[in-house]
Design a protein around this motif. Structure first.
Motif, short mmCIF file in Angstrom:
data_model
loop_
_atom_site.label_atom_id
_atom_site.label_comp_id
_atom_site.label_asym_id
_atom_site.label_seq_id
_atom_site.Cartn_x
_atom_site.Cartn_y
_atom_site.Cartn_z
N THR A 1 0.84 -1.20 0.00
CA THR A 1 0.00 0.00 0.00
C THR A 1 0.87 1.25 0.00
OG1 THR A 1 -1.78 -1.14 1.14
CG2 THR A 1 -1.78 1.25 1.28
N ARG A 2 1.88 1.25 0.86
CA ARG A 2 2.80 2.40 0.93
C ARG A 2 3.55 2.57 -0.39
NH1 ARG A 2 3.48 7.18 3.31
NH2 ARG A 2 5.65 7.68 3.52
N ALA A 3 3.96 1.48 -1.01
CA ALA A 3 4.67 1.54 -2.30
C ALA A 3 3.78 2.15 -3.37
CB ALA A 3 5.14 0.16 -2.71
N ALA A 4 2.50 1.78 -3.39
CA ALA A 4 1.57 2.34 -4.37
C ALA A 4 1.40 3.84 -4.14
CB ALA A 4 0.21 1.64 -4.28
N TYR A 5 1.34 4.25 -2.87
CA TYR A 5 1.21 5.67 -2.53
C TYR A 5 2.44 6.45 -3.02
CZ TYR A 5 0.82 9.88 0.34
OH TYR A 5 0.75 11.17 0.75
N ILE A 6 3.61 5.96 -2.70
CA ILE A 6 4.85 6.66 -3.06
C ILE A 6 5.04 6.68 -4.57
CG2 ILE A 6 7.37 6.52 -2.92
CD1 ILE A 6 6.96 5.56 0.00
N ARG A 7 4.75 5.56 -5.24
CA ARG A 7 4.89 5.48 -6.70
C ARG A 7 3.97 6.51 -7.37
NH1 ARG A 7 4.43 0.45 -7.03
NH2 ARG A 7 2.15 0.38 -7.14
N THR A 8 2.74 6.61 -6.90
CA THR A 8 1.80 7.58 -7.47
C THR A 8 2.25 9.00 -7.21
OG1 THR A 8 0.00 6.00 -7.15
CG2 THR A 8 -0.62 8.28 -7.54
N LEU A 9 2.70 9.28 -5.98
CA LEU A 9 3.23 10.62 -5.67
C LEU A 9 4.36 10.99 -6.63
CD1 LEU A 9 3.62 10.95 -1.79
CD2 LEU A 9 2.10 12.24 -3.27
N ASN A 10 5.32 10.10 -6.77
CA ASN A 10 6.48 10.37 -7.62
C ASN A 10 6.08 10.61 -9.07
OD1 ASN A 10 8.29 10.17 -5.50
ND2 ASN A 10 8.72 8.02 -5.86
N VAL B 1 -4.96 12.13 -4.40
CA VAL B 1 -5.02 11.15 -5.49
C VAL B 1 -4.14 9.95 -5.17
CG1 VAL B 1 -4.45 10.77 -7.93
CG2 VAL B 1 -5.62 12.86 -7.23
N ALA B 2 -2.97 10.20 -4.60
CA ALA B 2 -2.06 9.11 -4.23
C ALA B 2 -2.68 8.23 -3.15
CB ALA B 2 -0.72 9.66 -3.77
N GLU B 3 -3.37 8.84 -2.20
CA GLU B 3 -4.04 8.07 -1.15
C GLU B 3 -5.14 7.20 -1.75
OE1 GLU B 3 -4.90 6.33 2.28
OE2 GLU B 3 -3.24 7.73 2.01
N GLU B 4 -5.88 7.74 -2.70
CA GLU B 4 -6.92 6.96 -3.36
C GLU B 4 -6.32 5.78 -4.13
OE1 GLU B 4 -10.69 5.81 -4.04
OE2 GLU B 4 -10.10 7.50 -2.80
N ALA B 5 -5.19 6.00 -4.79
CA ALA B 5 -4.51 4.91 -5.50
C ALA B 5 -4.06 3.83 -4.53
CB ALA B 5 -3.31 5.46 -6.27
N ALA B 6 -3.59 4.23 -3.36
CA ALA B 6 -3.17 3.26 -2.34
C ALA B 6 -4.37 2.46 -1.84
CB ALA B 6 -2.46 3.97 -1.20
N LYS B 7 -5.50 3.11 -1.66
CA LYS B 7 -6.72 2.41 -1.23
C LYS B 7 -7.14 1.39 -2.28
CE LYS B 7 -8.74 6.06 1.58
NZ LYS B 7 -9.85 7.03 1.67
N MET B 8 -7.05 1.77 -3.54
CA MET B 8 -7.42 0.85 -4.62
C MET B 8 -6.49 -0.35 -4.62
SD MET B 8 -8.55 3.63 -7.54
CE MET B 8 -8.08 2.55 -8.84
N GLN B 9 -5.20 -0.12 -4.39
CA GLN B 9 -4.21 -1.20 -4.31
C GLN B 9 -4.58 -2.16 -3.17
OE1 GLN B 9 -1.40 -2.61 -5.45
NE2 GLN B 9 -1.04 -3.78 -3.60
N ARG B 10 -4.95 -1.59 -2.04
CA ARG B 10 -5.31 -2.37 -0.86
C ARG B 10 -6.55 -3.23 -1.14
NH1 ARG B 10 -4.66 1.48 3.04
NH2 ARG B 10 -6.66 2.35 2.52
N GLN B 11 -7.53 -2.67 -1.84
CA GLN B 11 -8.76 -3.41 -2.14
C GLN B 11 -8.51 -4.50 -3.17
OE1 GLN B 11 -11.44 -0.31 -3.33
NE2 GLN B 11 -11.85 0.33 -1.23
#
Length: 53
Positions: free
Chosen positions: A9-18, A41-51
């Motif tokens: 989840t954290r990786a998805a957040y950081i990747r989206t931010l970058n 938007v990065a937080e939403e991408a992390a949530k989607m990754q988690r789901q």
């Protein structure tokens, strides 16, 4: 949530931010975003990754 899931989840957040911070303001505007929207938007991408996991 297990440690592995938290890391993913954290990786998805950081990747989206970058990826979004690397875009120009013009490119962000073209997709309907402002720089202030990036963390949300990065937080939403992390949530989607988690789901998806």
């Amino acid at each position: 949530m297990r440690a592995q899931e938290r890391r993913a989840t954290r990786a998805a957040y950081i990747r989206t931010l970058n990826e979004l911070y690397a875009m120009s303001s013009r490119e962000l505007a073209d997709i309907g975003l402002h720089r202030s929207d990036i963390p949300e938007v990065a937080e939403e991408a992390a949530k989607m990754q988690r789901q998806a996991a």
